[in-house]
Design an enzyme around this catalytic site. Structure first.
Site, PDB file in Angstrom:
ATOM      1  N   GLU A   1      44.054  46.114  36.141  1.00 17.82           N
ATOM      2  CA  GLU A   1      43.030  46.301  35.134  1.00 17.82           C
ATOM      3  C   GLU A   1      42.703  47.784  35.070  1.00 17.82           C
ATOM      4  O   GLU A   1      42.625  48.457  36.089  1.00 17.82           O
ATOM      5  CB  GLU A   1      41.783  45.494  35.485  1.00 17.82           C
ATOM      6  CG  GLU A   1      42.018  44.004  35.440  1.00 17.82           C
ATOM      7  CD  GLU A   1      40.745  43.206  35.733  1.00 17.82           C
ATOM      8  OE1 GLU A   1      39.655  43.782  35.730  1.00 17.82           O
ATOM      9  OE2 GLU A   1      40.887  42.015  35.945  1.00 17.82           O
ATOM     10  N   GLU A  14      41.717  47.582  39.487  1.00 19.47           N
ATOM     11  CA  GLU A  14      42.201  46.687  40.525  1.00 19.47           C
ATOM     12  C   GLU A  14      43.562  46.137  40.141  1.00 19.47           C
ATOM     13  O   GLU A  14      43.937  46.131  38.975  1.00 19.47           O
ATOM     14  CB  GLU A  14      41.242  45.520  40.765  1.00 19.47           C
ATOM     15  CG  GLU A  14      41.184  44.537  39.600  1.00 19.47           C
ATOM     16  CD  GLU A  14      40.334  43.312  39.885  1.00 19.47           C
ATOM     17  OE1 GLU A  14      40.792  42.453  40.648  1.00 19.47           O
ATOM     18  OE2 GLU A  14      39.228  43.235  39.341  1.00 19.47           O
ATOM     19  N   ASN A  16      45.362  42.548  40.776  1.00 21.76           N
ATOM     20  CA  ASN A  16      45.017  41.228  41.262  1.00 21.76           C
ATOM     21  C   ASN A  16      46.044  40.239  40.735  1.00 21.76           C
ATOM     22  O   ASN A  16      46.168  40.049  39.535  1.00 21.76           O
ATOM     23  CB  ASN A  16      43.603  40.868  40.764  1.00 21.76           C
ATOM     24  CG  ASN A  16      43.025  39.712  41.508  1.00 21.76           C
ATOM     25  OD1 ASN A  16      43.740  38.854  41.998  1.00 21.76           O
ATOM     26  ND2 ASN A  16      41.722  39.682  41.593  1.00 21.76           N
ATOM     27  N   ARG A  18      46.111  36.997  41.148  1.00 26.84           N
ATOM     28  CA  ARG A  18      45.626  35.642  40.875  1.00 26.84           C
ATOM     29  C   ARG A  18      45.419  35.452  39.380  1.00 26.84           C
ATOM     30  O   ARG A  18      45.442  36.393  38.604  1.00 26.84           O
ATOM     31  CB  ARG A  18      44.320  35.368  41.627  1.00 26.84           C
ATOM     32  CG  ARG A  18      43.139  36.156  41.087  1.00 26.84           C
ATOM     33  CD  ARG A  18      41.853  35.780  41.783  1.00 26.84           C
ATOM     34  NE  ARG A  18      40.793  36.693  41.432  1.00 26.84           N
ATOM     35  CZ  ARG A  18      40.105  36.658  40.301  1.00 26.84           C
ATOM     36  NH1 ARG A  18      40.350  35.743  39.399  1.00 26.84           N
ATOM     37  NH2 ARG A  18      39.148  37.522  40.070  1.00 26.84           N
TER      38      ARG A  18
END
Length: 181
Positions: A1, A14, A16, A18
């Site tokens: 992001e 970040e 990530n 998931r």
């Protein structure tokens, strides 16, 4: 992001791996069920067997998601807790929610009540659809950010795609009229 500042500088927020909270937007524009795909991948099924051919990006529709939360935007988005006496959500669009009338919003969890997602052929149409759908959200018992989201969606800056975090902060600082919530 990433974030992009007014000088076109990118900043990494970040990484990530998931499933992100915005996955309904991806699902809405691609027609893919990302959760089902993740389960099939976890089961060891080969990607070529489970992933359909992807559509041409230029032909994809537009989708916008709004996160309706039990919070007070003009008080620095302070969470609201207590009993949600009544809640109804629109039926003409995708709504991801886990609450219903009579539930209690606890201080121990996220204040998210629902994600409301509008899909349309153009960004302007998706914006209008989401504005309409948020107008159909009804809550009683707790303050929410519904009016704030509608102000942001209806703003000149959002319409012209010139909105920034400052736009969001300025609109959040304006308390809603009593009839708004």
């Amino acid at each position: 992001e990433f974030l992009l500042d007014r000088h076109d500088n990118f900043y990494l927020l970040e990484i990530n791996s998931r499933l992100q909270v915005e996955h309904p937007v991806t699902e809405a524009i691609t027609g893919l069920d990302l959760v089902a795909l993740q389960i099939k991948i976890a089961e060891g099924q080969p990607l070529e067997d489970i992933l359909p051919s992807l559509p041409d990006v230029a032909s994809l529709p537009h989708a916008i998601e709004a996160r309706v939360c039990a919070e007070v935007p003009h008080a620095h988005f302070a969470p609201s807790t207590g009993k949600l006496h009544h809640v109804t959500f629109p039926t003409s669009c995708r709504v991801d929610t886990g609450v219903r009338s009579g539930d209690t919003v606890s201080p121990f969890y996220d204040s998210l009540l629902a994600k409301v997602i509008a899909v349309a052929p153009s960004r302007a149409e998706a914006q209008r659809a989401l504005l309409h759908n948020l107008g159909e959200v009804v809550t009683a018992g707790l303050p929410t950010n519904r009016s704030y989201l509608r102000k942001l969606l209806a703003s000149k800056e959002f319409t012209e795609v010139s909105h920034t975090l400052r736009t969001a902060e300025e609109l959040a600082a304006i308390p809603p009229a009593l009839h708004d919530e």
